[in-house]
Design a protein around this motif. Structure first.
Motif, PDB file in Angstrom:
ATOM      1  N   LEU A  40      -2.518   8.446   0.189  1.00 33.81           N
ATOM      2  CA  LEU A  40      -3.204   7.651   1.315  1.00 33.81           C
ATOM      3  C   LEU A  40      -4.276   8.463   1.895  1.00 33.81           C
ATOM      4  CD1 LEU A  40       0.130   6.540   3.081  1.00 33.81           C
ATOM      5  CD2 LEU A  40      -1.359   4.968   1.765  1.00 33.81           C
ATOM      6  N   LYS A  41      -4.313   9.619   2.008  1.00 34.94           N
ATOM      7  CA  LYS A  41      -5.539  10.165   2.552  1.00 34.94           C
ATOM      8  C   LYS A  41      -6.675  10.199   1.686  1.00 34.94           C
ATOM      9  CE  LYS A  41      -7.212  14.937   3.783  1.00 34.94           C
ATOM     10  NZ  LYS A  41      -6.946  16.311   3.784  1.00 34.94           N
ATOM     11  N   LEU A  42      -6.342  10.240   0.392  1.00 27.90           N
ATOM     12  CA  LEU A  42      -7.537  10.150  -0.743  1.00 27.90           C
ATOM     13  C   LEU A  42      -7.974   8.711  -0.862  1.00 27.90           C
ATOM     14  CD1 LEU A  42      -5.570  12.231  -3.556  1.00 27.90           C
ATOM     15  CD2 LEU A  42      -7.689  12.950  -2.219  1.00 27.90           C
ATOM     16  N   MET A  43      -7.225   7.876  -0.865  1.00 26.85           N
ATOM     17  CA  MET A  43      -7.608   6.354  -0.746  1.00 26.85           C
ATOM     18  C   MET A  43      -8.369   6.167   0.420  1.00 26.85           C
ATOM     19  SD  MET A  43      -3.927   4.327  -1.997  1.00 26.85           S
ATOM     20  CE  MET A  43      -5.034   3.040  -2.008  1.00 26.85           C
ATOM     21  N   ARG A  44      -7.968   6.609   1.639  1.00 29.73           N
ATOM     22  CA  ARG A  44      -9.013   6.408   2.921  1.00 29.73           C
ATOM     23  C   ARG A  44     -10.266   7.221   2.785  1.00 29.73           C
ATOM     24  NH1 ARG A  44     -10.198  10.494   6.105  1.00 29.73           N
ATOM     25  NH2 ARG A  44      -7.895  11.015   6.292  1.00 29.73           N
TER      26      ARG A  44
ATOM     27  N   ILE B 171       0.804  -1.088  -0.049  1.00 30.16           N
ATOM     28  CA  ILE B 171       0.002  -0.078  -0.071  1.00 30.16           C
ATOM     29  C   ILE B 171       0.901   1.339   0.148  1.00 30.16           C
ATOM     30  CG2 ILE B 171      -1.625   1.312   1.577  1.00 30.16           C
ATOM     31  CD1 ILE B 171      -2.988  -1.097   2.158  1.00 30.16           C
ATOM     32  N   PRO B 172       1.794   1.486   0.789  1.00 27.04           N
ATOM     33  CA  PRO B 172       2.673   2.635   0.790  1.00 27.04           C
ATOM     34  C   PRO B 172       3.466   2.820  -0.416  1.00 27.04           C
ATOM     35  CG  PRO B 172       3.584   1.041   2.502  1.00 27.04           C
ATOM     36  CD  PRO B 172       2.337   0.668   2.009  1.00 27.04           C
ATOM     37  N   GLU B 173       3.869   1.493  -1.253  1.00 26.83           N
ATOM     38  CA  GLU B 173       4.669   1.733  -2.314  1.00 26.83           C
ATOM     39  C   GLU B 173       3.605   2.069  -3.348  1.00 26.83           C
ATOM     40  OE1 GLU B 173       8.079  -1.614  -1.265  1.00 26.83           O
ATOM     41  OE2 GLU B 173       6.196  -2.297  -2.408  1.00 26.83           O
ATOM     42  N   ALA B 174       2.528   1.602  -3.499  1.00 25.51           N
ATOM     43  CA  ALA B 174       1.376   1.868  -4.390  1.00 25.51           C
ATOM     44  C   ALA B 174       1.323   3.360  -4.149  1.00 25.51           C
ATOM     45  CB  ALA B 174       0.176   1.065  -4.138  1.00 25.51           C
TER      46      ALA B 174
ATOM     47  N   PRO C 279      -8.908   3.522   8.021  1.00 25.70           N
ATOM     48  CA  PRO C 279      -7.954   4.425   8.722  1.00 25.70           C
ATOM     49  C   PRO C 279      -6.687   3.831   9.376  1.00 25.70           C
ATOM     50  CG  PRO C 279     -10.255   4.889   9.233  1.00 25.70           C
ATOM     51  CD  PRO C 279     -10.148   3.906   8.532  1.00 25.70           C
ATOM     52  N   THR C 280      -6.894   2.526   9.867  1.00 31.93           N
ATOM     53  CA  THR C 280      -5.976   1.566  10.311  1.00 31.93           C
ATOM     54  C   THR C 280      -4.873   1.346   9.197  1.00 31.93           C
ATOM     55  OG1 THR C 280      -7.776   0.515  11.723  1.00 31.93           O
ATOM     56  CG2 THR C 280      -5.183  -0.657  11.379  1.00 31.93           C
ATOM     57  N   GLU C 281      -5.357   1.082   8.028  1.00 34.75           N
ATOM     58  CA  GLU C 281      -4.464   0.890   7.140  1.00 34.75           C
ATOM     59  C   GLU C 281      -3.551   2.207   6.411  1.00 34.75           C
ATOM     60  OE1 GLU C 281      -6.106  -2.911   4.425  1.00 34.75           O
ATOM     61  OE2 GLU C 281      -7.095  -1.028   4.219  1.00 34.75           O
ATOM     62  N   GLU C 282      -4.171   3.149   6.790  1.00 38.89           N
ATOM     63  CA  GLU C 282      -3.373   4.406   6.454  1.00 38.89           C
ATOM     64  C   GLU C 282      -2.529   4.730   7.560  1.00 38.89           C
ATOM     65  OE1 GLU C 282      -4.542   9.279   5.820  1.00 38.89           O
ATOM     66  OE2 GLU C 282      -6.130   7.807   6.745  1.00 38.89           O
TER      67      GLU C 282
ATOM     68  N   LEU D 181       1.580   5.013   6.813  1.00 42.49           N
ATOM     69  CA  LEU D 181       2.317   6.186   7.255  1.00 42.49           C
ATOM     70  C   LEU D 181       3.332   6.189   8.160  1.00 42.49           C
ATOM     71  CD1 LEU D 181      -0.875   8.640   7.840  1.00 42.49           C
ATOM     72  CD2 LEU D 181       0.912   8.904   5.810  1.00 42.49           C
ATOM     73  N   ALA D 182       3.298   5.052   9.193  1.00 44.36           N
ATOM     74  CA  ALA D 182       4.033   4.658  10.141  1.00 44.36           C
ATOM     75  C   ALA D 182       5.349   3.973   9.344  1.00 44.36           C
ATOM     76  CB  ALA D 182       3.456   3.823  11.190  1.00 44.36           C
TER      77      ALA D 182
END
Length: 725
Positions: free
Chosen positions: A299-303, A266-269, A310-313, A317-318
């Protein structure tokens, strides 16, 4: 009353009325009059507004007719365009030039050039997170609109105007379908006769004029008719440029993360999708933190659109996306540019195929070289200095293992001071003078007097070279003269041997530049590049054979196991005899052990080399070698500003040492291929009439050595040579 026989009718009054009263004749009905319409008075306001309302009704009637005609024309244009669009499979790879993938000496990828294409991918085969991130970022209504989003266009115009730009400048409000239409250049293929380069072609395709926008809308609507949504997205995922020469998400995923697009997290995408806005600016290889900040927005837009929780976001981010080791290294920019320049153009810069080049590059050595340069400039050069430096690391056969063309190492297409800067060589040229002398018959212990000398230079008058120390030591062996970098001796030897012979030796060793004609030739008045000089020193190390510096070992087309061309080494013809080379290497080892290059000493390793400082200290050199590698170092200013307090025996020698220590770490120390006298050569009491020339002449008029006046010295020298071998 007479009777006539006829009966007379009685006299009665006329009946004026019949018994039934006759109805009077019906009157003809008058035609019914139309009701009279009384027009309502307009009043003052109505009278004033009447011209406008009249014009409005007229315009409306005109516009709806024009709109209907325009709709018919657009519909016909869309229908026609839809019939002209090729199948999706033909649109996946639209590059006009190919890519070049570089492999190091171990066969591992370390760099790319050209338009890298990782291979075709489909919207249904990539990671779900990647597909969702692209839609969430670029066109959240992608699966619902018909190719053009009026709402998106209106929103973009509003933003542009609010930010002080033109309505079509900046945000375009384009859908993914419209962006794909741009990537396809509305079906217009690259024509080298019309556009000078692909960059100019792409710029023309992305013009934001109103006519261009109308054509783009028609093409987008046609695509919606011709293809499915996922087919349009597939073309987009394969065509989009994502920085660092990566065309398409597969190439970008491999380039930045070392993995296929089907396996990105997800972060790489989010990081990949974030590149679409400004590929070069947000490329993680340029600025990783800026790329991560952009990914956070994605990531914000995806959420917000429900693609992630929100947990995946929070988790993304972490633990933001990081670069692969290869991408972090960005190794060998100068080296790669040099190989590209020395490879046939149709297989490198102008290739239309995907090419794979295997090279001599050693990533460990490259990192060691960069670290050494950084260490010296951070710890031993004054802060704010604009001085530059270049380093070349080479094997004795001419194979280049590492290269730094300037203080900023992680660059592409930058000016390469190792290969492009032609600078005066100074005393770093003197080994070629002595190489010619050794081949001419001089010996390492031949004696020449260090004394003032003046020569008449035609057209310039008298020329009197001086030593750096401004002093003269009298008779010196050639070994001592080279170790102390004595100018007068070098000039005398050059004149004795003949400038043409010195010039020939230097050229055959690889100095491919116009060499000075005058006596200053011996002192390095000519120019050369660091790469040429390092290659020439490699020829001395390998026993006197010329080498051609090379970086390419094999070139092939991607997917083809049969190489198109290859190279196994850079050895050329012999320039000097092995015996001459052994003596010269010994002399150069004394430069390090007791001469101007003392700072190059490395504990436990034999090192040989030569310092060089040009007039007014505009250039400072040290080139040297151990048994395994040759390292060349140049230092100076790009604008020829004199260095302050720097000579070849100073910072360049320290850069050499720091480089060589790192390069040879973990490699067993080996002996240099040189003669090994029992003791350094000494000057015997000179014979007055022979001072300034080699001690004696043989019958053929060639100099020969007189290595001592006693049998003991001769025996010791012979034993030293035998033991040394």
């Amino acid at each position: 009353m007479t009777k006539s026989g006829k009966k007379k009718s009685p006299l009665v009054a006329d009946k004026r009325y019949s018994r039934t009263v006759a109805k009077p004749a019906a009157k003809k009905r008058a035609p019914k009059r139309k009701a009279r319409v009384t027009k309502k008075k307009r009043g003052l306001i109505g009278t004033l507004l009447f011209p406008f309302t009249f014009l409005a009704r007229l315009a409306f009637g005109f516009l709806w007719r024009i709109t209907a005609v325009a709709a018919l024309i657009v519909g016909a244009a869309v229908a026609y365009t839809a019939t002209q669009i090729p199948p999706v499979e033909e649109l996946i790879d639209g590059r006009t030039r190919g890519s070049v993938t570089f492999l190091d000496q171990d066969g591992l990828v370390f760099a790319w050039r050209g338009d890298q294409f990782g291979g075709p991918i489909s919207a249904n085969a990539v990671a779900t997170a990647l597909k969702n991130s692209v839609v969430a970022t670029e066109d959240k209504r992608f699966y619902w609109h018909l190719g053009v989003s009026p709402r998106g266009v209106a929103s973009a115009v509003r933003i542009n105007l609010r930010e002080g730009r033109g309505p079509l400048s900046g945000n375009g409000g384009s859908t993914i379908t419209q962006q794909t239409a741009k990537l396809l250049c509305l079906g217009v293929e690259f024509d080298p006769e019309r556009w000078k380069s692909e960059t100019e072609y792409e710029a023309d395709c992305r013009r934001g004029t109103i006519p261009r926008k109308l054509k783009e809308a028609i093409y987008a609507l046609a695509m919606e008719i011709r293809y499915t949504k996922d087919e349009i997205l597939t073309v987009y995922l394969n065509r989009a440029y994502l920085g660092a020469g990566a065309r398409g998400f597969e190439a970008a995923s491999q380039r930045y993360f070392g993995k296929p697009a089907a396996k990105v997290s997800i972060p790489e995408a989010a990081m990949l999708a974030g590149l679409l806005k400004a590929p070069s600016s947000y490329a993680p290889t340029n600025n990783l933190q800026r790329s991560r900040d952009r990914a956070a927005t994605v990531l914000k837009l995806m959420r917000e659109q429900g693609y992630i929780t929100p947990t995946e976001e929070a988790a993304a981010l972490a633990a933001p996306a990081g670069l692969s080791q290869v991408a972090q290294d960005q190794a060998g920019g100068y080296f790669v540019d040099w190989v590209m320049d020395t490879t046939p153009s149709f297989l490198a810069r102008d290739t239309t195929e995907d090419v794979v080049i295997r090279t001599t590059f050693d990533n460990r050595i490259q990192k060691a070289t960069e670290d050494a340069l950084d260490y010296v400039f951070e710890n031993k050069v004054r802060e704010g200095s604009l001085a530059q430096a270049a380093i070349v690391v080479m094997s004795p056969d001419g194979a280049v293992r590492g290269m730094v063309g300037g203080r900023k190492a992680k660059v592409t297409g930058a000016f390469n001071r190792a290969t492009e800067a032609k600078r005066q060589t100074g005393s770093a040229f003197k080994p070629f003078v002595y190489a010619a002398a050794m081949d001419f018959g001089f010996q390492y212990d031949s004696v020449v007097e260090d004394a003032p000398v003046c020569l008449n230079v035609p057209g310039s008058g008298e020329w009197c070279p001086k030593n750096y120390s401004r002093t003269y030591e009298g008779p010196l062996t050639l070994t001592s003269a080279l170790a102390k970098s004595v100018n007068t001796v070098a000039v005398k030897v050059s004149e004795e041997v003949g400038r043409d012979n010195v010039r020939r030796v230097a050229e055959e060793f690889g100095i491919d530049n116009a060499l000075a004609d005058g006596p200053a030739l011996a002192l390095g008045a000519s120019e050369s590049t660091l790469l040429e000089m390092t290659g020439a020193y490699a020829g001395i190390l390998n026993g006197g054979r010329a080498v051609t510096p090379y970086g390419l070992t094999e070139i092939s087309l991607k997917g083809d196991n049969s190489p198109l061309m290859g190279q196994n080494g850079g050895y050329g013809d012999r320039v000097i005899t092995p015996q001459a080379a052994e003596q010269l290497i010994y002399m150069m080892s004394r430069v390090v052990n007791s001469g101007t290059g003392a700072r190059a000493q490395i504990a436990g390793r034999e090192v040989a080399g030569k310092t060089g400082t040009t007039q007014a200290a505009r250039d400072a050199w040290f080139i040297g070698f151990t048994s395994n590698y040759v390292v060349g170092v140049w230092m100076g200013y790009d604008d020829n500003t004199p260095l302050t307090g720097v000579t070849g025996g100073g910072l360049p020698t320290e850069i050499f040492k720091e480089t060589m220590v790192r390069v040879t770490e973990g490699i067993p120390a080996g002996p240099l291929p040189m003669i090994r006298p029992a003791r350094p050569p000494q000057v015997s009491p000179p014979i007055p009439e022979q001072v300034g020339r080699p001690r004696s002449q043989n019958g053929n008029g060639r100099p020969r050595s007189d290595r001592g006046s006693t049998a003991e010295e001769i025996i010791l020298d012979v034993l030293g040579r035998l033991l040394g071998r």
